[in-house]
Write a protein that holds these residues in place. Structure first.
Motif, PDB file in Angstrom:
ATOM      1  N   ASP A 126     -28.347 -15.505  -6.817  1.00  0.00           N
ATOM      2  CA  ASP A 126     -27.158 -16.297  -7.088  1.00  0.00           C
ATOM      3  C   ASP A 126     -26.118 -15.456  -7.828  1.00  0.00           C
ATOM      4  N   ASP A 160     -22.542 -14.698  -6.309  1.00  0.00           N
ATOM      5  CA  ASP A 160     -21.415 -15.162  -7.111  1.00  0.00           C
ATOM      6  C   ASP A 160     -20.417 -14.028  -7.326  1.00  0.00           C
ATOM      7  N   LYS A 184     -18.525 -13.419  -4.079  1.00  0.00           N
ATOM      8  CA  LYS A 184     -17.546 -14.497  -3.892  1.00  0.00           C
ATOM      9  C   LYS A 184     -16.330 -14.274  -4.783  1.00  0.00           C
ATOM     10  N   ALA A 196     -29.173 -20.051   3.272  1.00  0.00           N
ATOM     11  CA  ALA A 196     -28.835 -21.235   2.477  1.00  0.00           C
ATOM     12  C   ALA A 196     -28.121 -20.848   1.184  1.00  0.00           C
ATOM     13  N   ARG A 197     -28.572 -19.773   0.519  1.00  0.00           N
ATOM     14  CA  ARG A 197     -27.928 -19.332  -0.723  1.00  0.00           C
ATOM     15  C   ARG A 197     -26.491 -18.870  -0.452  1.00  0.00           C
ATOM     16  N   THR A 198     -26.315 -18.137   0.618  1.00  0.00           N
ATOM     17  CA  THR A 198     -24.978 -17.637   0.958  1.00  0.00           C
ATOM     18  C   THR A 198     -24.029 -18.801   1.202  1.00  0.00           C
ATOM     19  N   HIS A 199     -24.501 -19.792   1.939  1.00  0.00           N
ATOM     20  CA  HIS A 199     -23.680 -20.979   2.186  1.00  0.00           C
ATOM     21  C   HIS A 199     -23.388 -21.740   0.890  1.00  0.00           C
ATOM     22  N   LYS A 200     -24.352 -21.798   0.014  1.00  0.00           N
ATOM     23  CA  LYS A 200     -24.159 -22.500  -1.252  1.00  0.00           C
ATOM     24  C   LYS A 200     -23.023 -21.881  -2.064  1.00  0.00           C
ATOM     25  N   HIS A 201     -22.852 -20.573  -1.901  1.00  0.00           N
ATOM     26  CA  HIS A 201     -21.796 -19.867  -2.634  1.00  0.00           C
ATOM     27  C   HIS A 201     -20.491 -19.799  -1.846  1.00  0.00           C
ATOM     28  N   GLY A 202     -20.398 -20.583  -0.776  1.00  0.00           N
ATOM     29  CA  GLY A 202     -19.140 -20.713  -0.070  1.00  0.00           C
ATOM     30  C   GLY A 202     -18.809 -19.571   0.866  1.00  0.00           C
ATOM     31  N   LYS A 244     -19.961 -17.283   4.573  1.00  0.00           N
ATOM     32  CA  LYS A 244     -20.630 -17.423   5.856  1.00  0.00           C
ATOM     33  C   LYS A 244     -21.444 -16.181   6.193  1.00  0.00           C
TER      34      LYS A 244
END
Length: 618
Positions: A70, A74, A77, A147-153, A155
C-alpha cells in the motif's frame, strides 16, 4: 536545495488588462493526461545489492508481487501515475528449479539469461513463479496485486506477446477445453491455415552457434546446457528466421506464431474493406461475427479475455506490427465490447503503418519512438536540433493523441548511461517536451525518476539498459525505495531533486486541462525574431477554455537570456489584451515572471540556466 531545472508557466484564461481586477483561477481538471508507470516487476522490490554477474535468485534476490505494498502504490499514485504496466507477469521461461510445483525445467540453451526473457512466454494462463512468495499460490498473489492497484485508483496493464511464444511453450494452467499452441498442428507441412506454428519439415532444430565466447549461464555447468534442444521438425524462429539453426542474434528462444499469413506473404483470411478505417470498434466487432478465423486468432483472444476476467485493465502488445492488422481489428474490437475503457498500447516502429494499426487495428496508443523519442535523444546527446520537433508534431497531428511518449523503457538505454546522455539531468527538458507536447499519454520507466544509469553487467545482454534477462538490484531505485519506505532516505541529493522534478511534472500533467486542449508552437517565430533564442531551445503554447500554458525548454548546458515573443495569432488565440500579468511557475511557485501585451504582441523576459525550462500561470 538546487534550483529546479524546469519552470512550468501557466497562463490563465483571463485577459491581461492594466487596471482590471483578476477573476479567481479555475480549479484543476480532475483528469488531464494518462501517466503510465512501466515497472519491471521482478526488479522493483528487490533490496539485495549483491549484483553478481549471472547470479542466481538466491545470490542476487528477486522482487515479488507483495513488494507493491500500500505504501509503494500510494507513493506511485502521489506522482500522478494513472496506469501501472507490470512488465514480465505472464509465466515465461526461467532457469530456477520449480519442479516441486509441477513446473518443468527450462533449457538454458534456449533461455536468455538466468531469469529469462519476459517475451518468451511459456504459459499464458499463469504468472511468473519468481514473483510469488508462495509459487503454488502465484496467481492468487497477482490477483491481490490487481485489487491493491485498483484500491489506490490506478489501472493495471500487462504484456501480451502475440508474434511469438517460448520455444518450449507448455501451459500447465490452461482452462478446461483449451489446447496448447501447436498441440493440434500438422507438423508434416511448412504451413497450414489453422496451424499455430510454421515448420521446417525434415530438419531438426539446432542451437545457434555461440558468438564472442558466450555460454549459457556464463559457462556454469547445468544438466540441460548441452548445445541441444529437442525440436523436430524445427519451427520458424520468432523474428521470422526460417533456418533450422537460427543466428545467435535471432530471437532463437522463441517461435513465430502463424496468423494465417502464408510463407509467400499472402493472406489466408478475410481482409477488412477499405472504408473500415473510418468505422468504430462496434462495426469492426460486427464484421468478424460468423467468420472463420485462423486458430491462433482465437487462442490469443481467449488469452486476453482470461486476463480481463482477472481484472487487468489493458495490454501492451509486443511487436504488434509483425502481426496482421486484421487480427488486431478482430481482437481489439472484441475487448472494447467487453471494456470500452480498456487501455491498448502497441509496439509499432514503422510510421507508414501507424494509421492502419490505429484506425483499422483499433489500437488506442502506439509508441512514438522513431520520430519524437529518437529526435529528443539526439538533442539530449548534443548533436540534434529542436528545429526538427515542429515537423514531427505537424506530421502526426491527426493521430497525436494516439502516440504515447516516453524517454525510457526496458528496450532503450537509460538516459544517465554513458552511451546515451551520461547525465540524468539532460533528460529534464526532454521530459517536459515529451510530457506536454500533445494530449497523448506519458510513460516513465521505473528508476528514471532517480536517474538510474543501468550500468551493471548482469550476464546476458549489454550494459546501459537495466537487465531484463537476469536477477539484479537497481541501485538508484533501491536507494529511493529505502527498504520499502519509498521516502528517498538513501538517495543522493541529486537523486532527490530529480525525483521531485518528475513528481511535480507528472502530477501536474495528470491534472492539467490545457494539456488535453489545443497546441501551437511559437518556436519558429522566436527563431526568426528573437535574439539569443537558439536551436537548443523549444517553445510552444497549450490551452483550453479553463487553462493556458506557455512551455519553454532549454536543452543547452549553458544559460540563455532573451525576450520570448508571442506572435499576433497566438495572442489572439489566448485572448490576451494590452497590459501586464504576473505569472507563476507551477513547479516552484515562483511568481517572478511578467507578461507584457501591447498592440497584438506579447513579450516575456526570460533568463534560463542550463537545462532549464519556463512556462507561466496567471
Amino acid at each position: 536545495m538546487k534550483k529546479l531545472t524546469l519552470l512550468i508557466i501557466v497562463l490563465g484564461i483571463i485577459s491581461c488588462q492594466p487596471s482590471q481586477k483578476q477573476a479567481p483561477v479555475q480549479p484543476e481538471s480532475p483528469q488531464g493526461k494518462f501517466v503510465v508507470y512501466q515497472v519491471f516487476t521482478r526488479l522493483f522490490g528487490n533490496t539485495n545489492t549483491t549484483n553478481k554477474s549471472w547470479g542466481s535468485i538466491e545470490e542476487n534476490g528477486v522482487g515479488k508481487f507483495n513488494d507493491f505494498t500500500d505504501r509503494a502504490l500510494d507513493t506511485l499514485k502521489s506522482m500522478g501515475i494513472t496506469h501501472i504496466w507490470y512488465t514480465g507477469v505472464p509465466h515465461h521461461c526461467v532457469i530456477t528449479d520449480y519442479t516441486k510445483y509441477g513446473i518443468s525445467n527450462d533449457d538454458p540453451d534456449v533461455v536468455k539469461g538466468r531469469a529469462g526473457s519476459p517475451y518468451a512466454v511459456k504459459d499464458y494462463f499463469n504468472v511468473n513463479p519468481d514473483l510469488a512468495v508462495d509459487p503454488a499460490k502465484r496467481m492468487e498473489e497477482f490477483e491481490a496485486l490487481i485489487a491493491r492497484t485498483h484500491k489506490h485508483g490506478m489501472k493495471v496493464i500487462i504484456d501480451i506477446v502475440p508474434n511469438h511464444v517460448a520455444r518450449n511453450y507448455q501451459s500447465l494452467s490452461k482452462p478446461e477445453g483449451v489446447n496448447d499452441f501447436g498441440e493440434n498442428d500438422d507438423i508434416s507441412v511448412e504451413y497450414k491455415r489453422h496451424n499455430n506454428f510454421y515448420y521446417i519439415p525434415g530438419e531438426a532444430f539446432k542451437v545457434p552457434e555461440s558468438l564472442n565466447g558466450y555460454r549459457p549461464l556464463g559457462g556454469e555447468k547445468h544438466l540441460l546446457a548441452d548445445d541441444w534442444f529437442d525440436e523436430n521438425p524445427a519451427k520458424w524462429t520468432g523474428n521470422g528466421s526460417r533456418l533450422a539453426q537460427p543466428n545467435f542474434y535471432d530471437w532463437y528462444e522463441t517461435v513465430k506464431v502463424n496468423y494465417g499469413v502464408k510463407p509467400d506473404g499472402s493472406y489466408d483470411f478475410d481482409v477488412l474493406p477499405d472504408d473500415y478505417d473510418t468505422k468504430d470498434y462496434k462495426a469492426h466487432f460486427e464484421f468478424w461475427q460468423g467468420k472463420d478465423v485462423p486458430d491462433s486468432w482465437q487462442k490469443f483472444l481467449d488469452i486476453a479475455l482470461f486476463w480481463m476476467e482477472k481484472g487487468v485493465d489493458g495490454f501492451r502488445y509486443d511487436m504488434a506490427e509483425m502481426v496482421p492488422v486484421e487480427f488486431w481489428s478482430y481482437m481489439n474490437s472484441t475487448l472494447k465490447m467487453k471494456n470500452p475503457d480498456a487501455f491498448l498500447l502497441a509496439e509499432v516502429y514503422n510510421p507508414a503503418l501507424y494509421r492502419d494499426y490505429i484506425h483499422k487495428g483499433k489500437m488506442d496508443y502506439l509508441y512514438d519512438k522513431v520520430e519524437l523519442y529518437d529526435t529528443l535523444k539526439h538533442i539530449m546527446q548534443g548533436h540534434g536540433s529542436t528545429d526538427h520537433l515542429t515537423a514531427i508534431y505537424d506530421g502526426l497531428k491527426d493521430i497525436e493523441h494516439h502516440m504515447l511518449h516516453f524517454l525510457e523503457n526496458h528496450d532503450e538505454q537509460r538516459i544517465a548511461s554513458n552511451d546515451f546522455a551520461g547525465s540524468a539531468e539532460k533528460g529534464k527538458p526532454a521530459m517536459v517536451v515529451s510530457t506536454c507536447l500533445s494530449t497523448s499519454p506519458t510513460m516513465i520507466y521505473f528508476g528514471q525518476n532517480v536517474g538510474e544509469p543501468g550500468d551493471e553487467n548482469m550476464g546476458f545482454g549489454s550494459e546501459t539498459r537495466t537487465s531484463i534477462f537476469d536477477y539484479c538490484g537497481v541501485p538508484a531505485h533501491q536507494r529511493w525505495m529505502n527498504n520499502g519506505t519509498f521516502d528517498g532516505g538513501q538517495s543522493t541529493p541529486v537523486e532527490k531533486e530529480l525525483h521531485t522534478f518528475y513528481k511535480r511534472l507528472l502530477k501536474f500533467s495528470a491534472h492539467s486541462a490545457a494539456l488535453m486542449g489545443e497546441y501551437r508552437e511559437i518556436h519558429s517565430y522566436n527563431r526568426k525574431n528573437t535574439k539569443g533564442y537558439t536551436d537548443k531551445i523549444f517553445s510552444f503554447v497549450r490551452w483550453n477554455e479553463d487553462e493556458q500554458l506557455i512551455i519553454v525548454s532549454n536543452f543547452d548546458d549553458s544559460g540563455h537570456k532573451f525576450q520570448l515573443k508571442l506572435d499576433e495569432e497566438t495572442v489572439k488565440e489566448l485572448k490576451l489584451k494590452n497590459g501586464k500579468c504576473i505569472l507563476t511557475d507551477q513547479l516552484s511557485g515562483n511568481p517572478n515572471f511578467e507578461l507584457q501585451v501591447e498592440d497584438g504582441t506579447a513579450i516575456i523576459d526570460i533568463k534560463m540556466v542550463g537545462l532549464e525550462s519556463l512556462i507561466l500561470k496567471l
